[in-house]
Design an enzyme around this catalytic site. Structure first.
Site, PDB file in Angstrom:
ATOM      1  N   CYS A  29       0.919  -1.255  -0.089  1.00 47.50           N
ATOM      2  CA  CYS A  29      -0.110  -0.043  -0.225  1.00 47.50           C
ATOM      3  C   CYS A  29       0.950   1.185  -0.009  1.00 47.50           C
ATOM      4  O   CYS A  29       1.850   1.456   1.022  1.00 47.50           O
ATOM      5  CB  CYS A  29      -0.975   0.154   1.108  1.00 47.50           C
ATOM      6  SG  CYS A  29      -1.880   1.679   1.599  1.00 47.50           S
TER       7      CYS A  29
ATOM      8  N   CYS B 158       0.233   3.213   3.406  1.00 48.21           N
ATOM      9  CA  CYS B 158       0.999   2.725   4.585  1.00 48.21           C
ATOM     10  C   CYS B 158       2.057   1.492   4.807  1.00 48.21           C
ATOM     11  O   CYS B 158       2.731   1.162   5.734  1.00 48.21           O
ATOM     12  CB  CYS B 158      -0.013   2.211   5.683  1.00 48.21           C
ATOM     13  SG  CYS B 158      -0.957   0.711   5.078  1.00 48.21           S
TER      14      CYS B 158
ATOM     15  N   CYS C 200      -6.446  -4.480 -19.228  1.00 47.08           N
ATOM     16  CA  CYS C 200      -7.128  -3.182 -18.802  1.00 47.08           C
ATOM     17  C   CYS C 200      -6.843  -1.847 -18.571  1.00 47.08           C
ATOM     18  O   CYS C 200      -7.270  -0.811 -18.441  1.00 47.08           O
ATOM     19  CB  CYS C 200      -8.223  -3.535 -17.882  1.00 47.08           C
ATOM     20  SG  CYS C 200      -7.315  -3.871 -16.190  1.00 47.08           S
TER      21      CYS C 200
ATOM     22  N   CYS D 232      -7.222  -0.684   1.520  1.00 49.15           N
ATOM     23  CA  CYS D 232      -6.381  -1.185   2.535  1.00 49.15           C
ATOM     24  C   CYS D 232      -6.982  -1.548   3.945  1.00 49.15           C
ATOM     25  O   CYS D 232      -7.738  -0.507   4.544  1.00 49.15           O
ATOM     26  CB  CYS D 232      -5.158  -0.348   2.513  1.00 49.15           C
ATOM     27  SG  CYS D 232      -4.043  -0.568   3.829  1.00 49.15           S
TER      28      CYS D 232
ATOM     29  N   CYS E 217      -4.985   1.116   6.367  1.00 46.91           N
ATOM     30  CA  CYS E 217      -5.034   2.701   6.584  1.00 46.91           C
ATOM     31  C   CYS E 217      -6.491   3.031   5.849  1.00 46.91           C
ATOM     32  O   CYS E 217      -6.616   4.428   5.630  1.00 46.91           O
ATOM     33  CB  CYS E 217      -4.040   3.336   5.928  1.00 46.91           C
ATOM     34  SG  CYS E 217      -4.063   3.230   3.764  1.00 46.91           S
TER      35      CYS E 217
ATOM     36  N   HIS F 131      -8.289   3.820  -0.508  1.00 48.91           N
ATOM     37  CA  HIS F 131      -8.942   3.375  -1.731  1.00 48.91           C
ATOM     38  C   HIS F 131      -7.772   2.694  -2.933  1.00 48.91           C
ATOM     39  O   HIS F 131      -6.847   3.459  -3.106  1.00 48.91           O
ATOM     40  CB  HIS F 131      -9.824   4.121  -2.380  1.00 48.91           C
ATOM     41  CG  HIS F 131     -10.180   3.801  -3.768  1.00 48.91           C
ATOM     42  ND1 HIS F 131     -11.214   2.935  -4.010  1.00 48.91           N
ATOM     43  CD2 HIS F 131      -9.839   4.182  -5.238  1.00 48.91           C
ATOM     44  CE1 HIS F 131     -11.604   2.595  -5.273  1.00 48.91           C
ATOM     45  NE2 HIS F 131     -10.650   3.433  -5.988  1.00 48.91           N
TER      46      HIS F 131
ATOM     47  N   HIS G 184     -11.023  -1.751  -7.472  1.00 47.95           N
ATOM     48  CA  HIS G 184     -12.158  -2.773  -7.358  1.00 47.95           C
ATOM     49  C   HIS G 184     -11.922  -4.284  -7.695  1.00 47.95           C
ATOM     50  O   HIS G 184     -10.715  -4.524  -8.403  1.00 47.95           O
ATOM     51  CB  HIS G 184     -13.268  -2.334  -8.387  1.00 47.95           C
ATOM     52  CG  HIS G 184     -13.801  -0.790  -8.018  1.00 47.95           C
ATOM     53  ND1 HIS G 184     -13.232   0.541  -8.446  1.00 47.95           N
ATOM     54  CD2 HIS G 184     -14.902  -0.663  -7.198  1.00 47.95           C
ATOM     55  CE1 HIS G 184     -13.874   1.241  -7.741  1.00 47.95           C
ATOM     56  NE2 HIS G 184     -14.846   0.919  -7.010  1.00 47.95           N
TER      57      HIS G 184
ATOM     58  N   ASP H  23     -14.189 -11.740 -12.720  1.00 47.91           N
ATOM     59  CA  ASP H  23     -13.788 -12.402 -14.152  1.00 47.91           C
ATOM     60  C   ASP H  23     -12.422 -12.530 -14.299  1.00 47.91           C
ATOM     61  O   ASP H  23     -11.947 -12.340 -15.363  1.00 47.91           O
ATOM     62  CB  ASP H  23     -14.367 -11.226 -15.221  1.00 47.91           C
ATOM     63  CG  ASP H  23     -13.793  -9.892 -15.063  1.00 47.91           C
ATOM     64  OD1 ASP H  23     -12.880  -9.570 -14.083  1.00 47.91           O
ATOM     65  OD2 ASP H  23     -14.144  -9.135 -15.935  1.00 47.91           O
TER      66      ASP H  23
ATOM     67  N   ARG I 110     -10.504 -10.782 -10.322  1.00 46.56           N
ATOM     68  CA  ARG I 110      -9.671  -9.791 -10.603  1.00 46.56           C
ATOM     69  C   ARG I 110      -9.652  -8.479 -10.016  1.00 46.56           C
ATOM     70  O   ARG I 110     -10.653  -7.694  -9.785  1.00 46.56           O
ATOM     71  CB  ARG I 110     -10.075  -9.576 -12.180  1.00 46.56           C
ATOM     72  CG  ARG I 110      -9.343  -8.016 -12.745  1.00 46.56           C
ATOM     73  CD  ARG I 110      -9.708  -8.133 -14.377  1.00 46.56           C
ATOM     74  NE  ARG I 110     -10.985  -7.949 -14.541  1.00 46.56           N
ATOM     75  CZ  ARG I 110     -11.528  -6.719 -14.880  1.00 46.56           C
ATOM     76  NH1 ARG I 110     -10.685  -5.476 -14.839  1.00 46.56           N
ATOM     77  NH2 ARG I 110     -13.050  -6.427 -15.069  1.00 46.56           N
TER      78      ARG I 110
ATOM     79  N   CYS J  27      -8.525  -5.368  -9.628  1.00 47.25           N
ATOM     80  CA  CYS J  27      -8.085  -4.228 -10.482  1.00 47.25           C
ATOM     81  C   CYS J  27      -7.520  -3.107  -9.822  1.00 47.25           C
ATOM     82  O   CYS J  27      -8.729  -2.198  -9.155  1.00 47.25           O
ATOM     83  CB  CYS J  27      -9.225  -3.800 -11.656  1.00 47.25           C
ATOM     84  SG  CYS J  27      -9.226  -2.775 -12.863  1.00 47.25           S
TER      85      CYS J  27
HETATM   86 ZN    ZN Z   1      -2.656   1.059   3.621  1.00 45.81          ZN
END
Ligand code: ZN
Length: 169
Positions: A85, A88, A103, A134, A137, A140, A143, A147, A155, A157
């Site tokens: 991440c 953090c 993608c 995460c 912390c 974001h 997603h 598939d 997956r 992503c």
């Molecule tokens: Zn984090």
């Protein structure tokens, strides 16, 4: 004996009281998140996040943004190691689970440990998606879609800007 006790006390006080900013300054310099104490992250204020992250990292990690596809250095990155991440330093995805989903975003079929991530229903932008965050912390990450390849069929992503990479030693 007395001096030794004093040393222990000073060490303990330093260890406990060292302000978070001192450590963050050091982390910024080295751009390494490996030595961060994970428990500190939950208490970070919005201003501290802004200070800590680049504007693009902040937009993605703290405001649920999405990086432009194909722009991440990690999109086509196949070195052995682990992805962390960016907020953090928590280990999130093994390079061995990375695959090319074509993608434009780094994609993985599994997390290092389900405990390290959080999955939440995201109904934004008129879509029904599962957001990946995460667990440490709350940053974001991206997603997860059903598939992906075997063995999980998932997956993940993930925005590359939300990741750091630690090469395998
Ligand atoms: Zn984090």
């Amino acid at each position: 004996m007395k001096i030794q006790l004093l040393y222990t006390l000073v060490a303990a006080i330093l260890f406990l009281q060292l302000p978070a900013c001192a450590q963050e300054k050091q982390e910024k310099k080295t751009n390494s998140y490996e030595n961060l104490k994970p428990q500190k992250m939950k208490d970070m204020t919005d201003a501290e996040w802004r200070e800590r992250l680049s504007p693009e990292e902040y937009r993605v990690l703290r405001q649920q943004g999405t990086e432009r596809p194909g722009t991440s250095e990690y999109d086509q990155h196949w070195e052995a190691g682990v992805y962390l991440c960016k907020g953090c330093g928590t280990e999130l995805f093994e390079a061995t689970t990375k695959f090319d989903a074509h993608c434009g975003w780094p994609s993985f079929y599994d997390a290092v440990d389900k405990k390290n991530i959080k999955e939440e229903l995201d109904l934004s932008h008129g879509m029904r998606r599962i957001e990946v965050k995460c667990a440490n912390c709350d940053g974001h990450l991206g997603h997860v879609f059903p598939d992906g390849p075997k063995p999980t069929g998932l997956r993940y992503c993930i925005n590359g800007v939300a990741l750091n990479f630690k090469a395998k030693e």
